[in-house]
Design a protein around this motif. Structure first.
Motif, mmCIF file in Angstrom:
data_model
loop_
_atom_site.group_PDB
_atom_site.id
_atom_site.type_symbol
_atom_site.label_atom_id
_atom_site.label_comp_id
_atom_site.label_asym_id
_atom_site.label_seq_id
_atom_site.Cartn_x
_atom_site.Cartn_y
_atom_site.Cartn_z
ATOM 1 N N GLY A 449 0.739 -1.041 -0.033
ATOM 2 C CA GLY A 449 -0.138 -0.236 -0.004
ATOM 3 C C GLY A 449 1.163 1.264 0.006
ATOM 4 O O GLY A 449 0.477 2.868 -0.466
ATOM 5 N N TYR A 450 2.257 0.419 0.590
ATOM 6 C CA TYR A 450 3.064 2.299 0.559
ATOM 7 C C TYR A 450 3.072 3.153 -1.502
ATOM 8 O O TYR A 450 3.554 3.725 -1.022
ATOM 9 N N GLN A 451 2.899 2.233 -1.846
ATOM 10 C CA GLN A 451 3.476 2.752 -3.220
ATOM 11 C C GLN A 451 1.882 3.211 -3.574
ATOM 12 O O GLN A 451 2.658 4.517 -4.532
ATOM 13 N N CYS A 452 1.061 4.074 -3.342
ATOM 14 C CA CYS A 452 0.257 4.870 -3.394
ATOM 15 C C CYS A 452 0.714 6.257 -2.900
ATOM 16 O O CYS A 452 1.047 7.407 -3.700
ATOM 17 N N LEU A 453 1.494 6.789 -1.537
ATOM 18 C CA LEU A 453 2.779 7.445 -1.124
ATOM 19 C C LEU A 453 3.573 8.077 -2.546
ATOM 20 O O LEU A 453 3.770 8.834 -2.589
ATOM 21 N N HIS A 454 3.978 7.036 -2.685
ATOM 22 C CA HIS A 454 5.302 7.027 -4.078
ATOM 23 C C HIS A 454 5.132 7.722 -5.070
ATOM 24 O O HIS A 454 5.441 7.932 -5.134
ATOM 25 N N LYS A 455 3.886 6.732 -5.693
ATOM 26 C CA LYS A 455 3.659 8.082 -7.003
ATOM 27 C C LYS A 455 3.102 9.015 -6.700
ATOM 28 O O LYS A 455 3.857 10.226 -7.035
ATOM 29 N N ALA A 456 2.353 9.512 -5.651
ATOM 30 C CA ALA A 456 1.909 11.264 -4.824
ATOM 31 C C ALA A 456 3.082 11.617 -4.689
ATOM 32 O O ALA A 456 2.941 12.879 -5.607
ATOM 33 N N MET A 457 4.064 10.960 -4.823
ATOM 34 C CA MET A 457 5.303 12.112 -4.057
ATOM 35 C C MET A 457 6.288 11.768 -5.227
ATOM 36 O O MET A 457 6.430 13.009 -5.714
ATOM 37 N N LEU A 458 6.139 11.041 -6.179
ATOM 38 C CA LEU A 458 6.780 11.582 -7.444
ATOM 39 C C LEU A 458 6.124 12.511 -8.453
ATOM 40 O O LEU A 458 6.587 13.601 -9.447
ATOM 41 N N MET A 459 4.603 12.759 -8.158
ATOM 42 C CA MET A 459 3.856 14.141 -8.925
ATOM 43 C C MET A 459 4.640 15.166 -8.302
ATOM 44 O O MET A 459 4.406 15.983 -9.545
ATOM 45 N N HIS A 460 5.185 15.412 -7.503
ATOM 46 C CA HIS A 460 5.379 16.889 -6.518
ATOM 47 C C HIS A 460 4.501 17.032 -7.155
ATOM 48 O O HIS A 460 4.536 18.171 -6.962
ATOM 49 N N TYR A 461 3.606 17.781 -6.048
ATOM 50 C CA TYR A 461 3.035 18.098 -5.504
ATOM 51 C C TYR A 461 3.394 19.767 -4.571
ATOM 52 O O TYR A 461 4.320 18.930 -4.129
ATOM 53 N N ASP A 462 3.131 21.082 -4.327
ATOM 54 C CA ASP A 462 3.271 22.096 -3.796
ATOM 55 C C ASP A 462 2.937 21.751 -2.458
ATOM 56 O O ASP A 462 1.918 22.667 -1.621
ATOM 57 N N VAL A 463 3.055 21.007 -1.847
ATOM 58 C CA VAL A 463 3.076 20.663 -0.409
ATOM 59 C C VAL A 463 3.705 20.351 0.738
ATOM 60 O O VAL A 463 5.026 19.988 0.678
ATOM 61 N N ASP A 464 3.377 20.470 2.132
ATOM 62 C CA ASP A 464 4.072 20.647 3.387
ATOM 63 C C ASP A 464 4.350 18.545 3.449
ATOM 64 O O ASP A 464 5.350 18.713 4.347
ATOM 65 N N GLY A 465 3.759 18.012 2.916
ATOM 66 C CA GLY A 465 3.660 16.356 3.421
ATOM 67 C C GLY A 465 2.387 15.451 3.096
ATOM 68 O O GLY A 465 1.201 16.276 1.989
ATOM 69 N N TYR A 466 2.438 13.996 3.154
ATOM 70 C CA TYR A 466 2.088 13.193 2.150
ATOM 71 C C TYR A 466 1.044 12.872 3.801
ATOM 72 O O TYR A 466 1.387 11.301 3.995
ATOM 73 N N PHE A 467 -0.131 12.488 3.476
ATOM 74 C CA PHE A 467 -0.615 11.557 4.820
ATOM 75 C C PHE A 467 -2.116 10.806 3.676
ATOM 76 O O PHE A 467 -2.757 10.910 3.258
ATOM 77 N N HIS A 468 -1.297 9.336 4.275
ATOM 78 C CA HIS A 468 -1.990 8.142 3.869
ATOM 79 C C HIS A 468 -2.544 8.256 4.383
ATOM 80 O O HIS A 468 -3.052 7.905 5.963
ATOM 81 N N VAL A 469 -3.857 7.685 4.502
ATOM 82 C CA VAL A 469 -5.202 6.922 4.914
ATOM 83 C C VAL A 469 -6.047 6.150 4.458
ATOM 84 O O VAL A 469 -6.523 6.345 3.271
ATOM 85 N N GLY A 470 -6.587 5.250 5.222
ATOM 86 C CA GLY A 470 -7.764 3.616 4.237
ATOM 87 C C GLY A 470 -8.417 3.718 3.899
ATOM 88 O O GLY A 470 -9.036 4.520 4.901
ATOM 89 N N ASP A 471 -9.144 3.568 3.528
ATOM 90 C CA ASP A 471 -10.168 3.841 3.764
ATOM 91 C C ASP A 471 -11.303 3.062 4.531
ATOM 92 O O ASP A 471 -12.485 3.069 4.640
ATOM 93 N N ASP A 472 -10.515 2.760 5.588
ATOM 94 C CA ASP A 472 -11.421 1.191 6.257
ATOM 95 C C ASP A 472 -11.071 2.331 7.852
ATOM 96 O O ASP A 472 -11.210 1.981 8.742
ATOM 97 N N VAL A 473 -10.478 3.503 7.287
ATOM 98 C CA VAL A 473 -9.799 4.349 8.808
ATOM 99 C C VAL A 473 -11.199 5.490 9.640
ATOM 100 O O VAL A 473 -11.817 6.020 8.346
ATOM 101 N N LEU A 474 -11.676 5.836 10.354
ATOM 102 C CA LEU A 474 -12.658 6.544 11.184
ATOM 103 C C LEU A 474 -11.234 7.930 11.322
ATOM 104 O O LEU A 474 -10.618 7.982 12.553
ATOM 105 N N LEU A 475 -11.571 8.891 10.577
ATOM 106 C CA LEU A 475 -10.772 10.105 11.214
ATOM 107 C C LEU A 475 -11.272 10.753 11.464
ATOM 108 O O LEU A 475 -11.805 11.665 11.152
ATOM 109 N N ASN A 476 -10.657 11.180 12.942
ATOM 110 C CA ASN A 476 -11.345 12.509 13.554
ATOM 111 C C ASN A 476 -10.806 14.061 12.654
ATOM 112 O O ASN A 476 -9.798 14.244 13.503
#
Ligand SMILES: *[C@@H]1O[C@H](CO)[C@@H](O)[C@H](O)[C@H]1NC(C)=O
Ligand SMILES: *[C@@H]1O[C@H](CO)[C@@H](O)[C@H](O)[C@H]1NC(C)=O
Ligand SMILES: *[C@@H]1O[C@H](CO)[C@@H](O)[C@H](O)[C@H]1NC(C)=O
Ligand SMILES: *[C@@H]1O[C@H](CO)[C@@H](O)[C@H](O)[C@H]1NC(C)=O
Ligand SMILES: *[C@@H]1O[C@H](CO)[C@@H](O)[C@H](O)[C@H]1NC(C)=O
Ligand SMILES: *[C@@H]1O[C@H](CO)[C@@H](O)[C@H](O)[C@H]1NC(C)=O
Ligand SMILES: *[C@@H]1O[C@H](CO)[C@@H](O)[C@H](O)[C@H]1NC(C)=O
Ligand SMILES: *[C@@H]1O[C@H](CO)[C@@H](O)[C@H](O)[C@H]1NC(C)=O
Ligand SMILES: *[C@@H]1O[C@H](CO)[C@@H](O)[C@H](O)[C@H]1NC(C)=O
Ligand SMILES: *[C@@H]1O[C@H](CO)[C@@H](O)[C@H](O)[C@H]1NC(C)=O
Ligand SMILES: *[C@@H]1O[C@H](CO)[C@@H](O)[C@H](O)[C@H]1NC(C)=O
Ligand SMILES: *[C@@H]1O[C@H](CO)[C@@H](O)[C@H](O)[C@H]1NC(C)=O
Length: 661
Positions: A449-476
């Motif tokens: 699953g870390y391949q998702c963040l890897h791909k996002a990083m290769l896209m080179h957004y202008d962000v402070d960081g990359y946040f991996h959240v599974g579709d089964d995480v209930l995020l507050n």
């Protein structure tokens, strides 16, 4: 007139011409190089350096000093007061030759340095290769529509309109920063954090000659056509094609006052004309430069005098030891150097934001939020990229729900998972396009699953960081705002195992954690660690990584393992993360070993932010309602697709969770 007299007359004319030509040159050079030697290198020191900035006197002295002190860049100042064409000055040539003489490999032309310049310099690529997006869709691409949403929503139904190639390219010889001065209207609807972008092969966009990074192989392009920037930009882009290259773009919200200069208009006519040119005498690259310039004179696009200046400048460059780039087969620029990945991209534009209207699922309305006092209301988080990871195919039916939950909280979202076909089915229920990375079967149901963040990083957004959240995480989401975006985030537990340990205990209660003895477990991990061990003798990055890992684990040849459905990697670790993930991907190492091991080699454990939350396993999974706690950051797992089908689960969401958003 006799024959001899004619010869005499011709000789006299030739002599006169030569004398006048010398006189002209002498006057010209004197005028140019004597009267205007006013540029003063900062601190009067010119050291050998690869990285040079050329700016104008409108940069504040303290900004220049600050930059020289805090970075490796040397600054040269051009005495030019021409606000809108800051680099239209005859002394520019002299500065460039100085920089070349002192070892320049990169030159950044920026008329106005400010407190954002350093972060912009950090966004550029300096290596031979870059990764990034290139439009590969079916619409006519323009830069502004890329940043504002290409094309308009009427094309939403056809995902091929939003299709990009994420590839590895030879680094763009010109990297242009688009700022408010480049954009004529609709500055507010721009997605300033969108990934860096390469134009489709063989296309061009007009651009201003300011805030551009030139690599050595493009230094010839800095000086010519100072007074006509539109022409300059098409001229240079057409010539880059001859060496299989193109311009890449990033966009930045400049914090300076508007200068009142006019942005460039699109100019289809000129583009079509320039596209009609072919380099017929392809002997050297400079012969193509001369050929195109000549062609443009013929087509009455530029005056003959510009042509002469270009020829003269190329001669000066060569006399000063500049080596021109090599001609290559033009098509080499078209293809990614590694197999490209197809990505759907859509920028975050305001009008597309979903509202938090849950009447479609909460028919009895929402409950009352029982958040303890002191917890904040959700605010918009616009400086990090949320990557929602679907570890199993076929759960995209809840896309609309995710949009309603997350879009008002996160401006930048990327979906990631297997099975493009079912993704498109979920996508088709949305009112606006969203961004998506599709994974092949090597994703092994999220075990990689870390391949998702890897791909996002290769896209080179202008962000402070990359946040991996599974579709089964209930995020507050209301508890995320005070987290430091320059540190790694992970859950509270992290367990250590010896690399060669035969079994490790389960994350729950079992003696034997099954992935450890599966294909992605012990042996995969051991191979990855051996590779790193080997690499550490020649790669500082890896040596540092292994030292930190040993420190955090309390000894060498140990790894970490723990559930990794939620974690965050800040921008400052991105290049290391990409490097290390490649090693773990090659050996197909499980995400629950890869992620905790990598983060423990990047940062002291005390600097990893521990997110409060609960993990439920096996038969305890049904206890999500009792376990949900407003003060935590997450609860795992609450798989949304089945939850939305279950009345008990829906009631829980409508009464306890949704009212707090
Ligand atoms: C810049 O050039 C102008 C003439 O164009 C001159 O008057 C001025 O003194 C110069 N400034 C500096 C800092 O050299
Ligand atoms: C950068 O400069 C602008 C004004 O030009 C100012 O508003 C802003 O606060 C500065 N930012 C930093 C981080 O110093
Ligand atoms: C793209 O541009 C060309 C030429 O300008 C035009 O003929 C064509 O219709 C355009 N295609 C689309 C999809 O807009
Ligand atoms: C959207 O684009 C299509 C063609 O690309 C055009 O016909 C249509 O008018 C546009 N709609 C809006 C609302 O701009
Ligand atoms: C999408 O658009 C392209 C070009 O406009 C067209 O060739 C293709 O058939 C369209 N696909 C669908 C599914 O509409
Ligand atoms: C890019 O577009 C071409 C032509 O439509 C297609 O053959 C190719 O597969 C696309 N590349 C990717 C990575 O989708
Ligand atoms: C929420 O959506 C429903 C339809 O699903 C609509 O009837 C209602 O007016 C909307 N409420 C608000 C406040 O927008
Ligand atoms: C679809 O899936 C394949 C892997 O099977 C992948 O290579 C491709 O890039 C995916 N993405 C999209 C948007 O089609
Ligand atoms: C892990 O390795 C250490 C020494 O390297 C050893 O003392 C310890 O018993 C090992 N633990 C397990 C569970 O194998
Ligand atoms: C590490 O290097 C040794 C010697 O160079 C080699 O035999 C071994 O195969 C390498 N191991 C890995 C995992 O690359
Ligand atoms: C819905 O979820 C509850 C609690 O998790 C469970 O007891 C119940 O069997 C589920 N209902 C259906 C229809 O799956
Ligand atoms: C919720 O979590 C907080 C801190 O994370 C804790 O103090 C509190 O006791 C928890 N509440 C329940 C009901 O478990």
């Amino acid at each position: 007139m006799g024959c001899q007299e004619r010869i005499k007359l011709v000789s006299v004319i030739i002599c006169l011409t030569i004398v006048i030509w010398f006189l002209h040159n002498w006057l010209y050079l004197t005028f140019q190089f004597k009267t205007y030697i006013t540029h003063v290198p900062v601190n009067n020191r010119l050291k050998k350096n690869e990285a040079w900035i050329i700016t104008s006197i409108s940069s504040r002295p303290h900004q220049i000093q600050d930059l020289e002190q805090r970075t490796d860049w040397s600054v040269l100042i051009l005495n030019s007061t021409n606000m809108c064409r800051p680099f239209a000055s005859s002394t520019l040539e002299d500065l460039i030759l100085k920089a070349i003489k002192n070892g320049a490999r990169y030159m950044y032309l920026s008329s106005h340095l400010n407190n954002k310049t350093t972060s912009i310099l950090n966004r550029f690529y300096y290596h031979k290769y870059m990764t990034g997006l290139r439009y590969n869709g079916t619409m006519n691409f323009t830069l502004l529509s890329y940043y504002r949403g290409l094309p308009n929503l009427s094309a939403k139904g056809n995902t091929s309109s939003y299709s990009y190639e994420l590839g590895v390219w030879k680094t763009a010889l010109l990297q242009k920063v688009l700022g408010p001065t480049d954009i004529s209207n609709g500055k507010d609807s721009i997605d300033y954090r969108a990934p860096q972008i390469l134009l489709p092969f063989n296309t061009m966009e007009p651009m201003l000659k300011d805030n551009v990074l030139f690599q050595y192989e493009a230094f010839w392009a800095i000086v010519p056509l100072q007074t006509n920037q539109r022409l300059w930009s098409l001229w240079v882009q057409r010539l880059l094609q001859e060496i299989g290259n193109s311009v890449s773009f990033i966009v930045s919200k400049d914090n300076d006052k508007q200068s009142g200069c006019k942005a460039l208009k699109e100019s289809t006519r000129v583009i079509t004309a320039v596209n009609g040119w072919k380099c017929s005498r392809r002997s050297t690259f400079f012969s193509c430069v001369i050929s195109l310039s000549d062609f443009m004179v013929d087509k009455k696009m530029m005056p003959r005098s510009e042509y002469r200046s270009i020829v003269r400048w190329l001669e000066i460059l060569q006399k000063h030891g500049y080596s021109q780039p090599e001609l290559v087969d033009k098509a080499t620029g078209r293809y990614s150097l590694e197999p490209a990945h197809r990505i759907l991209f859509y920028p975050s534009i305001k009008k597309a934001y979903a509202s938090r209207n849950f009447t479609f699922m909460c028919t009895k309305g929402l409950g009352k939020c029982l958040k303890p006092l002191g917890l904040q209301k959700s605010k918009v988080i616009n400086n990090i990229l949320l990557v929602i990871v679907f570890n199993r195919a076929g759960h995209y039916g809840s896309l609309e729900y995710f949009e309603k939950i997350y879009r008002p909280a996160f401006r930048h979202i990327l979906y990631c998972g297997q099975d493009n076909q079912t993704f498109v089915e979920g996508y088709n229920q949305l009112k606006y396009p969203v961004s998506y990375v599709g994974m092949s079967s090597s994703f092994i149901n999220g075990q990689l699953g870390y391949q998702c963040l890897h791909k996002a990083m290769l896209m080179h957004y202008d962000v402070d960081g990359y946040f991996h959240v599974g579709d089964d995480v209930l995020l507050n989401v209301w508890n995320l705002h005070d987290l430091p975006t320059d540190q790694i985030w992970f859950q509270e537990r992290m367990r250590v195992a010896n690399v060669s340990q035969p079994t490790v205990p389960d994350i729950w209660k079992h003696e034997n954690w099954w992935p450890w003895n599966g294909d992605t477990g012990r042996f995969a991990q051991e191979r990855a660690m051996n590779t790193l061990q080997n690499l550490s003798t020649r790669e500082d990055l890896v040596a540092t990584f292994l030292d930190q890992l040993a420190e955090n684990a309390g000894g060498e040849r140990k790894v970490f393992y723990e559930s990794s459905d939620i974690f965050y990697i800040p921008q400052r670790f991105v290049s290391q993360f990409i490097y290390l993930v490649n090693v773990f991907t090659d050996q197909l190492v499980h995400i629950e070993i890869t992620v905790p091991t990598i983060i423990n080699g990047l940062s002291k454990q005390s600097n990893i932010v521990r997110l409060k939350g609960s993990y439920l396993w096996y038969e305890e999974r049904v206890k999500y309602r009792e376990t949900f706690n407003h003060s935590n950051v997450f609860l795992h797992p609450v798989k949304m697709d089945p939850c939305l089908e279950n009345q008990t689960c829906v009631t829980f969401l409508c009464e306890k969770y949704l009212p707090c958003l």
